[in-house]
Write an enzyme that holds these catalytic residues in place. Sequence first.
Site, PDB file in Angstrom:
ATOM      1  N   ASP A 263     -36.737   2.190 -10.792  1.00  6.18           N
ATOM      2  CA  ASP A 263     -36.601   2.041  -9.293  1.00  6.18           C
ATOM      3  C   ASP A 263     -37.974   1.120  -9.284  1.00  6.18           C
ATOM      4  O   ASP A 263     -38.790   0.810  -9.979  1.00  6.18           O
ATOM      5  CB  ASP A 263     -36.950   3.403  -8.884  1.00  6.18           C
ATOM      6  CG  ASP A 263     -37.313   3.388  -7.074  1.00  6.18           C
ATOM      7  OD1 ASP A 263     -36.335   2.581  -6.510  1.00  6.18           O
ATOM      8  OD2 ASP A 263     -38.054   4.162  -6.849  1.00  6.18           O
TER       9      ASP A 263
ATOM     10  N   ASP B 216     -39.989   0.551  -5.583  1.00  7.95           N
ATOM     11  CA  ASP B 216     -41.075   1.137  -4.609  1.00  7.95           C
ATOM     12  C   ASP B 216     -41.586   2.511  -5.099  1.00  7.95           C
ATOM     13  O   ASP B 216     -40.614   3.259  -5.395  1.00  7.95           O
ATOM     14  CB  ASP B 216     -40.228   1.459  -3.355  1.00  7.95           C
ATOM     15  CG  ASP B 216     -39.753  -0.008  -2.627  1.00  7.95           C
ATOM     16  OD1 ASP B 216     -40.340  -0.901  -2.910  1.00  7.95           O
ATOM     17  OD2 ASP B 216     -38.885   0.157  -1.664  1.00  7.95           O
TER      18      ASP B 216
END
Length: 242
Positions: A12, A14
């Site tokens: 991922d 963020d």
Amino acid sequence: MDYDGVDAVLFDLDGVITPTAEKHMQAWNRMFTTYFAERGIEPYSDEDYFRYIDGKPRLEGIASMLAARGLELPAGGDDDTADADTVTGLGLRKNDVFLELLAEGIEAYPGSVRYLDALEAAGIASCVVSSSKNATTVLEAAGLRERFDVVVDGVVAAREGLAGKPRPDTYWRGAELLGVPAERCVVIEDAVSGVQAGAAGGFAHVVGVDRGAGHDALREEGADVVVDDLSELIEGLPEART
């Protein structure tokens, strides 16, 4: 972590590689604080972010947040502008605030960069799998775009009709584009919905990074390992592969 049988790591973005989760939190806070105050609705809080928004595709997060306050808006469409009183309109408002914050600059977490370096030295592939439609912009702002040949983001998901997290579809697509079976991939997430996606996808390991969701919450939703910084994962990596 045991890297035996691991050929790729799916990140991922963020809150995992870059601290953009903080900027997203600020953007959501500004947008919803104003929107709820104008309607005399219970104020927005950071707890709402982790419970209803974190890790989800933008419009799904908005609909979930509104439903928690007993609100429902039309979905809206591609012709909506940021002042439209629709789910799409609210999403555009939030994105405008986020881009303003991003323009202030962004630096990747140092521990995440060290881990990326260590993976490259070990010959383990990597890609980014993000719900955000701004993933490429964020990677460019952080000077990391060239590190990833594969980026599966909100733009790709919309174009290909991929279900968002907590479904594992975007992670499966990332593994597919890398040419690595899911069972030989590690998923690294900071969001509960992302951990749920990894746990549902049959991956080798799911790693939770605690940037505020909490160790217990990440473990309860399927993380095999929870760390505070990705540099903790360097130990145990194999010697450089040839």
